[in-house]
Design a protein around this motif. Structure first.
Motif, short mmCIF file in Angstrom:
data_model
loop_
_atom_site.label_atom_id
_atom_site.label_comp_id
_atom_site.label_asym_id
_atom_site.label_seq_id
_atom_site.Cartn_x
_atom_site.Cartn_y
_atom_site.Cartn_z
N UNK A 68 0.77 -1.24 0.00
CA UNK A 68 0.00 0.00 0.00
C UNK A 68 0.81 1.30 0.00
N UNK A 69 2.07 1.26 0.38
CA UNK A 69 2.84 2.51 0.38
C UNK A 69 3.99 2.45 -0.64
N UNK A 108 0.22 10.83 1.90
CA UNK A 108 -1.10 10.19 1.82
C UNK A 108 -1.28 9.64 0.41
N UNK A 109 -1.71 8.40 0.30
CA UNK A 109 -1.95 7.80 -1.01
C UNK A 109 -3.39 7.34 -1.09
N UNK A 110 -4.04 7.70 -2.19
CA UNK A 110 -5.41 7.26 -2.41
C UNK A 110 -5.40 6.34 -3.62
N UNK A 111 -5.88 5.12 -3.45
CA UNK A 111 -5.87 4.14 -4.54
C UNK A 111 -7.26 4.00 -5.15
N UNK A 112 -7.29 3.92 -6.47
CA UNK A 112 -8.55 3.60 -7.16
C UNK A 112 -8.48 2.21 -7.76
N UNK A 113 -7.29 1.71 -8.01
CA UNK A 113 -7.09 0.37 -8.57
C UNK A 113 -5.89 -0.27 -7.89
N UNK A 114 -5.89 -1.61 -7.88
CA UNK A 114 -4.72 -2.32 -7.37
C UNK A 114 -3.65 -2.30 -8.46
N UNK A 162 -1.08 10.58 -4.96
CA UNK A 162 -0.32 10.69 -3.71
C UNK A 162 -0.05 12.17 -3.40
N UNK B 80 -7.99 1.70 0.29
CA UNK B 80 -8.44 2.81 -0.55
C UNK B 80 -7.57 4.05 -0.32
N UNK B 82 -4.37 5.65 2.50
CA UNK B 82 -3.53 5.50 3.69
C UNK B 82 -2.60 6.71 3.77
#
Lengths: 169, 139
Positions: A68-69, A108-114, A162, B80, B82
């Motif tokens: 995740x990071x 801070x990271x915001x994910x929309x897809x893996x 990010x 979603x 972090x």
């Protein structure tokens, strides 16, 4: 900090403000099994899903997933990247602040897809704000907030955004 | 015990993750993450001399919080969002505890969401890296 290297005076100039919201040219980076493993090893992960492609597939991923990071891990090219931080140096918005010290402020990271090994991502960065603060331990400091957008080249979707703060003083 | 959205209680803590990175671990992190600022591996670097030690990468602590969340999640969902802030310096060879607790859970557009408060704690109990995460659960 003993403070002998603290900045007593620091002012934002028009030249610095003009860098805000300038978008960098897109640069490409590949996520690879080797880069995901190296990152996961550096953090100390023991979960086989980040190291073993079969384990990753059994967990439902196309290949090794980026932890995740992971984003922020750059592709280094000599002469075109920062020797210290490994990110691109060419054409990037930068502030000529002259302040000698640097500390990370937050991420801070915001994910929309893996994102997984095998994906190729287009990355653009811009400075979104410049702020001057003062503290007893660091003196005058400049807080630079940047936003980096990661677009999956195969789907053309924004996979992640990010936001980071860097403190210079 | 398997993780399900229904069984999660607001206010409950997730399993902690203990870290105690030495210089070798920081060198591995520098190689994996690309941050070769000498402040994180060279005791002779001026800023390290001024502080009296090299310090742990902020991003290492961010990544440790990511590991905390991914270990807890066990691939039964998707991170979603972090984030964290680097409020205090940590030095190598000192224990850091990564901790988290469930702030709230809710449903939105057919998704089962959980917000976690996450942080790293030094041996004096100070939260040096406070942050939060939002996770989408599949189960």
């Amino acid at each position: 900090m003993k403070g002998q290297n603290m900045a007593k005076e620091f002012e934002l100039t028009e030249e610095m403000q003009a860098q805000v919201d300038k978008e960098s040219p897109a640069w490409t980076f590949e996520l690879t099994t080797t880069s995901v493993r190296a990152f996961a090893r550096g953090v100390g992960y023991t979960d086989p899903v980040y190291f073993d492609v079969e384990a990753a597939k059994a967990a439902g991923y196309r290949s090794l997933p980026a932890p995740p990071t992971y984003l922020g891990t750059p592709v280094f090219i000599p002469g075109r990247s920062s020797d210290t931080f490994s990110g691109p140096s060419e054409g990037q918005p930068s502030i000529n602040h002259g302040l000698p010290n640097v500390l990370d402020g937050g991420t801070e990271t915001e994910y929309r897809e893996t994102l997984c090994a095998g994906d190729t991502v287009s990355v653009t960065t811009k400075i979104t704000s410049l702020e001057v603060k003062e503290s007893k331990s660091t003196g005058k400091m400049l807080i630079t907030t940047t936003e980096t957008v990661y677009k999956n080249q195969a789907t053309e979707n924004v996979a992640a955004v990010q936001r980071s703060q860097v403190i210079t003083f | 015990m398997s993780l399900t959205w229904d069984s999660l209680e607001e206010g409950s803590e997730i399993p902690e993750l203990n870290k105690n990175p030495g210089v070798t671990q920081l060198v591995k992190y520098a190689a994996g993450g690309g941050d070769f600022n000498p402040l994180h591996h060279d005791y002779g670097f001026p800023q390290a001399k001024e502080i009296g030690s090299i310090i742990i990468h902020g991003r290492f602590k961010y990544a440790a919080l990511g590991e905390l969340v991914s270990n807890w999640l066990g691939h039964k969902g998707f991170v979603r969002k972090i984030g964290c802030q680097y409020r205090g310096m940590d030095m190598p060879d000192q224990p850091i505890v990564c901790r988290g607790k469930v702030l709230r859970k809710w449903e939105e557009s057919d998704e089962k969401l959980v917000e976690l408060e996450i942080w790293t704690e030094n041996s004096e109990g100070k939260k040096t890296t406070p942050g939060s995460a939002i996770v989408v659960l599949n189960t």
